[in-house]
Design a protein around this motif. Structure first.
Motif, PDB file in Angstrom:
ATOM      1  N   GLU A  77       0.842  -1.186   0.000  1.00  0.00           N
ATOM      2  CA  GLU A  77       0.000   0.000   0.000  1.00  0.00           C
ATOM      3  C   GLU A  77       0.881   1.242   0.000  1.00  0.00           C
ATOM      4  O   GLU A  77       1.906   1.298   0.685  1.00  0.00           O
ATOM      5  N   ILE A  78       0.497   2.232  -0.804  1.00  0.00           N
ATOM      6  CA  ILE A  78       1.229   3.489  -0.890  1.00  0.00           C
ATOM      7  C   ILE A  78       0.250   4.642  -0.730  1.00  0.00           C
ATOM      8  O   ILE A  78      -0.966   4.466  -0.824  1.00  0.00           O
ATOM      9  N   LYS A  79       0.797   5.811  -0.526  1.00  0.00           N
ATOM     10  CA  LYS A  79      -0.021   7.010  -0.416  1.00  0.00           C
ATOM     11  C   LYS A  79      -0.471   7.432  -1.814  1.00  0.00           C
ATOM     12  O   LYS A  79       0.283   7.327  -2.781  1.00  0.00           O
ATOM     13  N   ASN A  80      -1.702   7.902  -1.925  1.00  0.00           N
ATOM     14  CA  ASN A  80      -2.243   8.361  -3.198  1.00  0.00           C
ATOM     15  C   ASN A  80      -1.360   9.475  -3.743  1.00  0.00           C
ATOM     16  O   ASN A  80      -1.163  10.489  -3.094  1.00  0.00           O
ATOM     17  N   ASP A  81      -0.842   9.283  -4.941  1.00  0.00           N
ATOM     18  CA  ASP A  81       0.071  10.267  -5.522  1.00  0.00           C
ATOM     19  C   ASP A  81      -0.632  11.250  -6.451  1.00  0.00           C
ATOM     20  O   ASP A  81       0.001  12.097  -7.055  1.00  0.00           O
ATOM     21  N   LYS A 114      -7.867   2.832  -2.356  1.00  0.00           N
ATOM     22  CA  LYS A 114      -6.477   2.720  -1.912  1.00  0.00           C
ATOM     23  C   LYS A 114      -5.606   2.518  -3.132  1.00  0.00           C
ATOM     24  O   LYS A 114      -6.078   2.108  -4.185  1.00  0.00           O
ATOM     25  N   GLU A 115      -4.329   2.804  -2.969  1.00  0.00           N
ATOM     26  CA  GLU A 115      -3.367   2.571  -4.044  1.00  0.00           C
ATOM     27  C   GLU A 115      -2.285   1.639  -3.548  1.00  0.00           C
ATOM     28  O   GLU A 115      -1.876   1.699  -2.389  1.00  0.00           O
TER      29      GLU A 115
END
Length: 143
Positions: A77-81, A114-115
């Protein structure tokens, strides 16, 4: 001799445990097998390049291949860019009339608001499934 063997075994277990640390991986996005009462009934699978094409996939085996590829892919999971757009977009329809959206752009999978950074080439796997799916290809805009 037993102490040496026990020490070696302890060292091996410690190295094994530590080698898995630092990998923040999420492999569960879809729970198709856990909830059979809400089985996926179709997937509208669209892909680029422009103009986008799509297939309405209703074959259960193909649906499971697609969902399995997503579920089992290694990702974190990463932060929405803020990147917009997609190269692959899918809408999964379920028996209870609910749906779930997925999209892929570059190495980013979007699902459930989510990304995830895809740590393998999921796009190639999904494109191969799309290409082999026995469904009519249509223009995405008219679907």
């Amino acid at each position: 001799m037993k102490k040496a063997t026990l020490g070696f075994l302890s060292l091996f277990v410690l190295l094994f445990v530590l080698s898995g640390c630092g990998k923040e991986v999420n492999k569960v996005l879809v729970t198709t097998k856990a909830n059979q009462s809400n089985e996926a009934t179709s997937i509208t699978f669209a892909k680029m390049p422009s103009p986008p094409k799509c297939k309405e996939i209703i074959d259960k085996e193909t649906i499971q291949s697609i969902l399995g590829a997503i579920e089992n892919s290694e990702k974190k999971e990463i932060k929405n860019d803020g990147i917009k757009g997609w190269s692959i977009a899918m809408t999964v329809a379920y028996a209870d009339k609910s749906s779930k959206e997925y999209s892929i752009v570059g190495n980013v999978l979007r699902a459930d608001d989510k990304e995830y950074e895809i740590l393998e080439d999921l796009s190639k796997k999904l494109t191969a499934i799309y290409d082999s799916a026995k469904a009519e290809e249509k223009d995405y805009a008219t679907n």
